[in-house]
Design an enzyme around this catalytic site. Structure first.
Site, short mmCIF file in Angstrom:
data_model
loop_
_atom_site.label_atom_id
_atom_site.label_comp_id
_atom_site.label_asym_id
_atom_site.label_seq_id
_atom_site.Cartn_x
_atom_site.Cartn_y
_atom_site.Cartn_z
CD GLU A 1 65.89 108.99 19.76
OE1 GLU A 1 65.77 110.24 19.87
OE2 GLU A 1 66.26 108.25 20.68
CD GLN B 1 82.14 101.96 -30.53
OE1 GLN B 1 81.86 103.12 -30.81
NE2 GLN B 1 83.25 101.37 -30.92
CD GLU C 1 72.93 99.29 8.54
OE1 GLU C 1 73.12 100.05 9.50
OE2 GLU C 1 72.24 98.27 8.62
CB THR D 1 74.25 109.48 4.08
OG1 THR D 1 75.16 110.27 4.90
CG2 THR D 1 72.85 109.55 4.67
#
Length: 401
Positions: free
Chosen positions: A131, A295, A379, A381
């Site tokens: 919300e 490299q 989904e 933090t």
């Protein structure tokens, strides 16, 4: 087939499904993804292709017209799709969370009504917890569902619905105090309501409004919206499972599937970033040789590949744990946390390999650079994942006496 992120122990059917999906991604998604993303255009033709492949019914049982495949198969398909364009994986993720919740918690009538049409992609799912005034604090939900005879009246404002406009079935978490006296723990007074609606924006049914798409930094194409309920009436038989007060547990079960999905998305985006980085490093020359022969770039490629492998292994482990029927919140939290963080790092390294060209919208890495941050939040933090992981570890390693 890429050398990285291979999965041992797959069946012939799983391998065939993944090969088909990967071929579809290479031919139908990657060539158009950046163009559609820059226009923020919904990928209608791609979605129709996914329907034809049967992916909307991938995890839905065969008795309801689906393929009856495992979470592992689904996660590996999501990994492939996110490698092509993360937004497309989001379109099927929320659909599958709702289908999974129906399969696990729905009444027989609810399963019979929705699952066959969801398997065909005719009914498209979205789910809603957040919300405007809350994100991770699910217990602070203020949207309410109040019983009125044979109906419930829903009021409140929800936020961050993936597929909010294109979906036709939304699983909405609301507070419902019916049968739950004052003082009941917040998570025991929540109910999941199955809200049917028309696709599109504006007032999509009496009492329900989808205002429009939220303009985002990345994760474009897929529609992310608000949902406003103002005296929305739904039948009492659209309470998921038929009993109030179970919504929090139903949603958390679905979110565990979602966290495996987000981990898979992180793996897919990281794989694509590595592919772009290792390819560009062999084409771009400085000081008389390809930069891949320096490299410093080889070290970077080595780190990127190792992160891709590690994230993939943890994602596969979390999916297999859920498929076994065991509790997997620890494994899902670890996989989601690691895969999203590693994805961000691999994408940034690929961006650095591209140098100034990485900043140009002509190069695909620019899109990935804007998409990766969503995985750090979706989904739950990183901080929420670490809380879950820490609490579960203390349960497992609790001192005796």
């Amino acid at each position: 087939m890429s050398r990285l992120a291979q999965t041992a122990g797959l069946t012939d059917v799983q391998q065939e499904i993944l090969s088909t999906v990967r071929d579809f991604v290479d031919k139908e998604i990657i060539p158009v993804a950046t163009q559609l993303e820059h226009r923020d255009e919904y990928p209608t033709e791609i979605v129709e292709g996914l329907k034809e492949l049967g992916l909307f019914g991938l995890m839905i049982p065969e008795e309801y017209g689906g393929l009856g495949e495992s979470l592992l198969t689904y996660a590996l398909c999501v990994e492939e799709i996110a490698r092509g364009w993360m937004s497309v994986s989001g379109i099927i993720n929320t659909h599958f969370i709702v289908a999974y919740m129906l399969k696990q918690h729905g009444t027989q009538e609810q399963k019979d009504t929705f699952l066959p049409r969801m398997a065909l992609g005719e009914v498209r799912g979205a789910f809603s917890m957040s919300e405007p005034a809350l994100g991770s604090d699910v217990s602070a939900i203020s949207s309410k569902g109040v019983r009125d005879g044979e109906e419930y009246v829903l009021d409140g404002q929800k936020m961050w619905l993936t597929n909010g406009g294109s979906s036709t079935l939304v699983a909405v978490l609301c507070r419902s105090d019916e049968g739950h006296p004052e003082g009941t723990a917040p998570h025991k007074s929540m109910t999941t309501f199955l809200v049917e609606k028309e696709s599109g924006f504006g007032e999509v049914r009496p009492g329900l409004t989808i205002p429009g798409k939220i303009d985002k930094m990345g994760y474009k194409g897929v529609d992310t919206t608000e949902l406003i309920m103002d005296g929305l009436r739904i039948p009492a038989n659209r309470v998921l499972g038929g009993t109030t007060g179970r919504g929090f547990y139903q949603m958390m079960d679905g979110v565990e599937v979602g966290r495996v999905n987000v981990a898979a998305r992180g793996c897919g985006v990281a794989q694509r970033a590595f592919e772009l980085g290792v390819s560009y490093a062999q084409q771009r020359q400085t000081f008389g040789k390809p930069i891949a022969q320096h490299q410093a770039i080889q070290f970077k490629l080595a780190e990127m590949a190792t992160k891709v492998e590690a994230a993939h292994a943890m994602m596969v482990n979390a999916a297999r744990k859920k498929d076994s029927g065991e509790r997997n919140d620890l494994e899902a939290g670890m996989a989601k946390y690691l895969a999203s963080e590693y994805c961000k790092e691999v994408v940034e390294d690929a961006f650095r390999i591209h140098g100034g060209y990485g900043f140009s919208k002509e190069y695909e890495i620019e899109r990935l650079y804007r998409e990766a941050p969503m995985l750090l939040i979706g989904e739950g933090t990183a901080e929420i994942q670490k809380m879950i992981i820490g609490r579960r570890l203390l349960e497992e390693y609790r001192l005796q006496g």
